[in-house]
Design a protein around this motif. Structure first.
Motif, mmCIF file in Angstrom:
data_model
loop_
_atom_site.group_PDB
_atom_site.id
_atom_site.type_symbol
_atom_site.label_atom_id
_atom_site.label_comp_id
_atom_site.label_asym_id
_atom_site.label_seq_id
_atom_site.Cartn_x
_atom_site.Cartn_y
_atom_site.Cartn_z
ATOM 1 N N UNK A 42 28.321 40.300 20.696
ATOM 2 C CA UNK A 42 26.932 39.829 20.623
ATOM 3 C C UNK A 42 26.705 38.833 19.490
ATOM 4 N N UNK A 43 27.417 38.993 18.406
ATOM 5 C CA UNK A 43 27.174 38.113 17.267
ATOM 6 C C UNK A 43 27.692 36.704 17.515
ATOM 7 N N UNK A 44 28.830 36.570 18.146
ATOM 8 C CA UNK A 44 29.401 35.234 18.376
ATOM 9 C C UNK A 44 29.170 34.733 19.802
ATOM 10 N N UNK A 45 28.692 35.596 20.688
ATOM 11 C CA UNK A 45 28.471 35.272 22.099
ATOM 12 C C UNK A 45 29.742 34.720 22.760
ATOM 13 N N UNK A 46 30.878 35.309 22.369
ATOM 14 C CA UNK A 46 32.153 34.935 22.963
ATOM 15 C C UNK A 46 32.827 36.184 23.519
ATOM 16 N N UNK A 47 33.607 35.972 24.552
ATOM 17 C CA UNK A 47 34.336 37.091 25.152
ATOM 18 C C UNK A 47 35.500 37.480 24.247
ATOM 19 N N UNK A 48 35.689 38.787 24.072
ATOM 20 C CA UNK A 48 36.820 39.282 23.290
ATOM 21 C C UNK A 48 37.880 39.918 24.172
ATOM 22 N N UNK A 49 37.559 40.101 25.441
ATOM 23 C CA UNK A 49 38.522 40.655 26.394
ATOM 24 C C UNK A 49 38.202 40.114 27.785
ATOM 25 N N UNK A 50 39.205 40.158 28.617
ATOM 26 C CA UNK A 50 39.021 39.664 29.975
ATOM 27 C C UNK A 50 40.040 40.270 30.913
ATOM 28 N N UNK A 51 39.979 39.825 32.133
ATOM 29 C CA UNK A 51 40.944 40.256 33.133
ATOM 30 C C UNK A 51 41.375 39.042 33.935
ATOM 31 N N UNK A 52 42.643 39.026 34.256
ATOM 32 C CA UNK A 52 43.214 37.970 35.080
ATOM 33 C C UNK A 52 43.513 38.579 36.441
ATOM 34 N N UNK A 53 42.959 37.992 37.480
ATOM 35 C CA UNK A 53 43.173 38.467 38.846
ATOM 36 C C UNK A 53 44.000 37.408 39.565
ATOM 37 N N UNK A 54 45.189 37.804 40.013
ATOM 38 C CA UNK A 54 46.041 36.919 40.802
ATOM 39 C C UNK A 54 46.112 37.521 42.198
ATOM 40 N N UNK A 55 45.707 36.736 43.189
ATOM 41 C CA UNK A 55 45.699 37.236 44.562
ATOM 42 C C UNK A 55 46.463 36.271 45.458
ATOM 43 N N UNK A 56 46.924 36.799 46.586
ATOM 44 C CA UNK A 56 47.683 35.975 47.526
ATOM 45 C C UNK A 56 47.344 36.371 48.949
ATOM 46 N N UNK A 57 47.196 35.364 49.775
ATOM 47 C CA UNK A 57 47.143 35.538 51.222
ATOM 48 C C UNK A 57 48.497 35.069 51.730
ATOM 49 N N UNK A 58 49.124 35.863 52.574
ATOM 50 C CA UNK A 58 50.429 35.449 53.081
ATOM 51 C C UNK A 58 50.608 35.835 54.529
ATOM 52 N N UNK A 59 51.476 35.074 55.190
ATOM 53 C CA UNK A 59 51.790 35.290 56.602
ATOM 54 C C UNK A 59 53.299 35.344 56.744
ATOM 55 N N UNK A 60 53.800 36.412 57.341
ATOM 56 C CA UNK A 60 55.227 36.565 57.627
ATOM 57 C C UNK A 60 55.464 36.197 59.084
ATOM 58 N N UNK A 61 56.367 35.228 59.308
ATOM 59 C CA UNK A 61 56.666 34.759 60.661
ATOM 60 C C UNK A 61 58.169 34.801 60.904
ATOM 61 N N UNK A 62 58.533 34.925 62.170
ATOM 62 C CA UNK A 62 59.929 34.750 62.558
ATOM 63 C C UNK A 62 60.207 33.254 62.606
ATOM 64 N N UNK A 63 61.319 32.827 62.052
ATOM 65 C CA UNK A 63 61.655 31.409 62.045
ATOM 66 C C UNK A 63 62.033 30.922 63.438
ATOM 67 N N UNK A 64 62.610 31.794 64.256
ATOM 68 C CA UNK A 64 63.106 31.382 65.576
ATOM 69 C C UNK A 64 61.991 30.962 66.528
ATOM 70 N N UNK A 65 60.918 31.733 66.582
ATOM 71 C CA UNK A 65 59.866 31.418 67.550
ATOM 72 C C UNK A 65 58.475 31.277 66.928
ATOM 73 N N UNK A 66 58.357 31.471 65.624
ATOM 74 C CA UNK A 66 57.072 31.323 64.946
ATOM 75 C C UNK A 66 56.104 32.465 65.186
ATOM 76 N N UNK A 67 56.579 33.560 65.786
ATOM 77 C CA UNK A 67 55.684 34.694 66.026
ATOM 78 C C UNK A 67 55.310 35.358 64.698
#
Length: 160
Positions: free
Chosen positions: A84-109
């Motif tokens: 409150x005195x400095x109006x700066x954050x003293x802690x935080x959280x880092x969120x790393x997220x991923x969207x991914x798709x697994x496919x067969x290379x042979x037919x793209x399924x």
């Protein structure tokens, strides 16, 4: 009572507990045959590098992959604790997220489309460079954890 115990025992005898990376289904071989899409930024590259290491055991990506993973990684830093005195954050959280798709290379399924995320908590010191370094370390930790979650998910899918 004896008959019921025998019936329960015979049903339980049919159940098996096997390691996820057991070699009888070739899960390790299938993981080593995955190619991962190119990264778009530093955090995405951290996730990709760790995925390649976990999947192939340090052997690199395959020349002729059997499976392809399209990976889209995002990183976000959130301030969570303010002084409150400095109006700066003293802690935080880092969120790393991923969207991914697994496919067969042979037919793209498509075998799997999923979203995973990992969180790393960070203390923000008063020095600006130290704060940037703390944020980067948090991104690296979350990226490593995210890669391990995705690898476990891929192993579960490929072992079926």
């Amino acid at each position: 009572m004896l008959l019921a115990s025998f019936g329960l025992l015979s049903v339980a005898a049919g159940c098996q507990v096997r390691p996820l990376y057991s070699e009888d289904k070739g899960t390790r071989r299938m993981l080593a045959s995955i190619s991962f899409s190119a990264a778009k930024d530093r955090v995405g590259q951290e996730v990709r590098n760790r995925l390649i290491f976990l999947a192939a055991g340090g052997q690199g990506e395959p020349a002729h992959p059997e499976y392809l993973v399209d990976l889209n990684v995002q990183a976000e830093t959130q301030d969570v604790l303010y002084d409150r005195t400095s109006d700066k954050a003293t802690a935080g959280r880092v969120v790393v997220s991923a969207d991914y798709t697994l496919k067969k290379a042979s037919d793209g399924s498509i075998l799997r489309i999923a979203h995973r995320q990992a969180v790393a908590l960070v203390d923000f010191p008063s020095q600006e460079f130290a704060k940037l370094r703390a944020k980067r370390d948090g991104e690296n930790r979350a990226a490593q954890e995210l890669a391990e979650l995705i690898t476990a998910d891929l192993a579960a899918i490929l072992s079926k």
